[in-house]
Design a protein around this motif. Structure first.
Motif, mmCIF file in Angstrom:
data_model
loop_
_atom_site.group_PDB
_atom_site.id
_atom_site.type_symbol
_atom_site.label_atom_id
_atom_site.label_comp_id
_atom_site.label_asym_id
_atom_site.label_seq_id
_atom_site.Cartn_x
_atom_site.Cartn_y
_atom_site.Cartn_z
ATOM 1 N N HIS A 52 -8.297 -16.831 -85.484
ATOM 2 C CA HIS A 52 -7.214 -16.036 -84.891
ATOM 3 C C HIS A 52 -6.108 -15.884 -85.920
ATOM 4 O O HIS A 52 -5.640 -16.873 -86.480
ATOM 5 C CB HIS A 52 -6.672 -16.710 -83.638
ATOM 6 C CG HIS A 52 -5.562 -15.948 -82.992
ATOM 7 N ND1 HIS A 52 -5.792 -14.891 -82.129
ATOM 8 C CD2 HIS A 52 -4.207 -16.066 -83.084
ATOM 9 C CE1 HIS A 52 -4.632 -14.398 -81.727
ATOM 10 N NE2 HIS A 52 -3.651 -15.094 -82.288
ATOM 11 N N GLY A 68 -12.810 -14.395 -90.063
ATOM 12 C CA GLY A 68 -13.880 -15.260 -90.552
ATOM 13 C C GLY A 68 -13.656 -15.769 -91.954
ATOM 14 O O GLY A 68 -12.533 -16.119 -92.341
ATOM 15 N N SER A 82 -11.646 -15.176 -82.314
ATOM 16 C CA SER A 82 -12.518 -14.006 -82.390
ATOM 17 C C SER A 82 -13.340 -14.016 -83.676
ATOM 18 O O SER A 82 -12.886 -14.496 -84.723
ATOM 19 C CB SER A 82 -11.663 -12.732 -82.339
ATOM 20 O OG SER A 82 -12.378 -11.616 -82.800
ATOM 21 N N GLY A 83 -14.536 -13.448 -83.590
ATOM 22 C CA GLY A 83 -15.386 -13.302 -84.770
ATOM 23 C C GLY A 83 -14.850 -12.302 -85.773
ATOM 24 O O GLY A 83 -15.359 -12.204 -86.892
ATOM 25 N N THR A 93 -18.631 -22.521 -88.556
ATOM 26 C CA THR A 93 -19.813 -22.340 -87.717
ATOM 27 C C THR A 93 -20.130 -23.636 -86.985
ATOM 28 O O THR A 93 -20.156 -24.709 -87.588
ATOM 29 C CB THR A 93 -21.005 -21.922 -88.593
ATOM 30 O OG1 THR A 93 -20.669 -20.703 -89.271
ATOM 31 C CG2 THR A 93 -22.240 -21.712 -87.758
ATOM 32 N N TYR A 100 -16.378 -18.772 -89.152
ATOM 33 C CA TYR A 100 -17.057 -17.688 -88.427
ATOM 34 C C TYR A 100 -16.242 -17.116 -87.281
ATOM 35 O O TYR A 100 -16.579 -16.048 -86.755
ATOM 36 C CB TYR A 100 -18.406 -18.160 -87.906
ATOM 37 C CG TYR A 100 -18.391 -18.850 -86.546
ATOM 38 C CD1 TYR A 100 -18.967 -18.245 -85.423
ATOM 39 C CD2 TYR A 100 -17.781 -20.086 -86.376
ATOM 40 C CE1 TYR A 100 -18.960 -18.865 -84.189
ATOM 41 C CE2 TYR A 100 -17.776 -20.712 -85.139
ATOM 42 C CZ TYR A 100 -18.360 -20.106 -84.052
ATOM 43 O OH TYR A 100 -18.339 -20.726 -82.824
ATOM 44 N N ARG A 101 -15.167 -17.769 -86.884
ATOM 45 C CA ARG A 101 -14.298 -17.164 -85.876
ATOM 46 C C ARG A 101 -12.919 -17.797 -85.996
ATOM 47 O O ARG A 101 -12.761 -18.937 -86.456
ATOM 48 C CB ARG A 101 -14.832 -17.342 -84.460
ATOM 49 C CG ARG A 101 -14.824 -18.778 -83.954
ATOM 50 C CD ARG A 101 -15.219 -18.856 -82.493
ATOM 51 N NE ARG A 101 -14.890 -20.173 -81.950
ATOM 52 C CZ ARG A 101 -14.412 -20.389 -80.738
ATOM 53 N NH1 ARG A 101 -14.193 -19.377 -79.935
ATOM 54 N NH2 ARG A 101 -14.136 -21.603 -80.322
#
Length: 452
Positions: A360, A34, A30-31, A339, A357-358
């Protein structure tokens, strides 16, 4: 009903499931997680515990049509040189958060084609990495090598920088198959590459093959495997081709009419397993083979085999630090992906930001499910007493899932008196599907590759 018919009835040729090189699988990331998480996780590293480092080089001089990796083609070194400069900047950003004394137990360069780098760039990148994260005493430095994109000066440079394991992409040696996937690679060039590697002291060798490619049949794959055996690799990985042209646009260049059908794919996989085991290799998990004295085979026999984003590994480092566009890091606290788009990655670095950038953030439940799935993928067994010893009462949540798997995939699963679950040899083609029963996350099947 024959075993193959039963496997088919259980959905082997229809299911699309994760490869479980991580848990949870990357589509769950998820975003909301980050760069801040990235910085905190790096700062929390224990200098006494070596880490693994992955460097992603997303450039190829030729774009193979079968490949679904994040790569871009280039006919000049200019963008590669600029990208290496950005990698060096990212290393400096990482250094700001890295506790003093952290060392690399493993270093792997992947791609793309890392051997697109010139000898000068090889030295520049390797020395920059070692300046920030020096090698631990008993390190392994491996590089993915395209025999058509490497020469003696490049191999010399890699050897001088400490490379001691090479991973050679082969896929298939048959001319018609190579033409159909846009990857010309004569056996003679590959053999010359192997001989040069050994001349420079790189004796640990992996090779990668793919089954299910266009025009591939039993005779052509057998001929390819005969040639691979002549090269004398220590490990072999053979992956099923994932035809996903809606995701990998270049795969639209492949004629679907000449792809092996589901039954033929299954037969190709079985043929490869038979030939490699008869050739002296031990079968490792669902798609790897290793010589009995290779460290991966030793790890498999001792219950220390693990999964990461490269597949099966004997890597014991708890942290994997990814450097480069789209690379994924694994920390004790969770996963973080840089990214993916090269331009956006470069922009983040130039602005002085870590490029995560994303990701968990792991929960206690994630650790439990992840270890259960790793057991299944690596050992074809879920050891319930071992889970109880590590996770306590929480391990009891695995019991109904074991019952579900045993019922759904009978007769290929047995459950012993201690409640542990094992997959029979005849049903191991279902392993990823069985592992899915222990996955607590629901994501669309279309995101994943075919189970067979």
């Amino acid at each position: 009903m024959t075993n193959i018919a039963l496997l088919q009835s259980l959905g082997l040729f229809d299911a699309r499931v994760p490869r479980y090189t991580s848990y949870p699988a990357a589509p769950v990331f998820s975003g909301a997680v980050g760069a801040d998480f990235q910085a905190q996780a790096i700062e929390a590293l224990d200098p006494a515990v070596p880490i693994s480092v992955y460097i992603h080089v997303p450039f190829c001089e030729r774009l193979c049509w079968f490949c679904a990796c994040r790569t871009q083609g280039t006919q000049t070194l200019a963008p590669v040189e600029a990208y290496v400069g950005t990698l060096l900047q990212e290393l400096e950003l990482v250094k700001k958060h890295l506790p003093a004394g952290v060392k690399a137990g493993r270093l792997h360069w992947g791609g793309g084609t890392p051997t697109i780098l010139s000898p000068e760039l090889i030295h520049k990148l390797a020395q920059a990495i070692k300046a920030v994260i020096p090698f631990a005493e008993d390190y392994e430095f491996s590089v993915e090598i395209d025999p058509m994109m490497v020469d003696e000066p490049k191999i010399r440079a890699l050897s001088e920088e400490g490379m001691n394991r090479a991973s050679i992409g082969i896929q298939d040696f048959t001319d018609i198959v190579q033409s159909a996937i846009g990857r010309e690679q004569p056996f003679e060039n590959t053999r010359a590459c192997v001989e040069t590697l050994r001349r420079y002291g790189v004796h640990s060798l992996n090779t990668d093959l793919v089954y299910g490619l266009p025009h591939q049949n039993r005779e052509s794959l057998a001929a390819t495997i005969d040639k691979v055996l002549q090269l004398g690799p220590d490990r072999v990985a053979i992956f099923g081709y994932a035809h996903v042209p809606w995701m990998a646009k270049r795969q639209k260049l492949i004629d679907e009419n000449v792809l092996p059908n589901d039954m033929e794919r299954h037969e190709l996989a079985n043929l490869a397993a038979k030939m490699f085991t008869e050739g002296g290799f031990e079968r490792i998990g669902i798609d790897h083979f290793a010589r009995p004295d290779d460290s991966m085979a030793v790890a498999a026999r001792s219950g220390k085999l693990r999964r990461n984003f490269q597949g099966y590994t004997d890597d014991t480092c708890p942290t994997l630090l990814g450097i480069g566009a789209s690379s994924i890091s694994k920390f004790e606290q969770g996963y973080l992906q840089n990214t993916a788009a090269t331009a956006a990655y470069i922009k983040a670095i130039e602005e002085g930001r870590l490029p995560g950038y994303r990701g968990h953030r792991m929960t206690d439940e994630d650790y439990l499910h992840g270890r259960a799935i790793e057991m299944i993928m690596c050992e074809f067994r879920l050891d319930l007493p071992a889970l109880r010893a590590r996770f306590g009462e929480a391990a009891e949540t695995m019991v109904p899932r074991i019952t579900e798997a045993a019922a759904k995939f009978a007769p290929f699963i047995t459950v012993d008196e201690a409640g542990s679950m094992s997959i029979e040899a005849e049903g191991r083609a279902l392993t990823r599907m069985i592992a899915r029963v222990f996955d607590a996350y629901e994501t669309p099947e279309a995101r994943y590759s075919q189970a067979s």
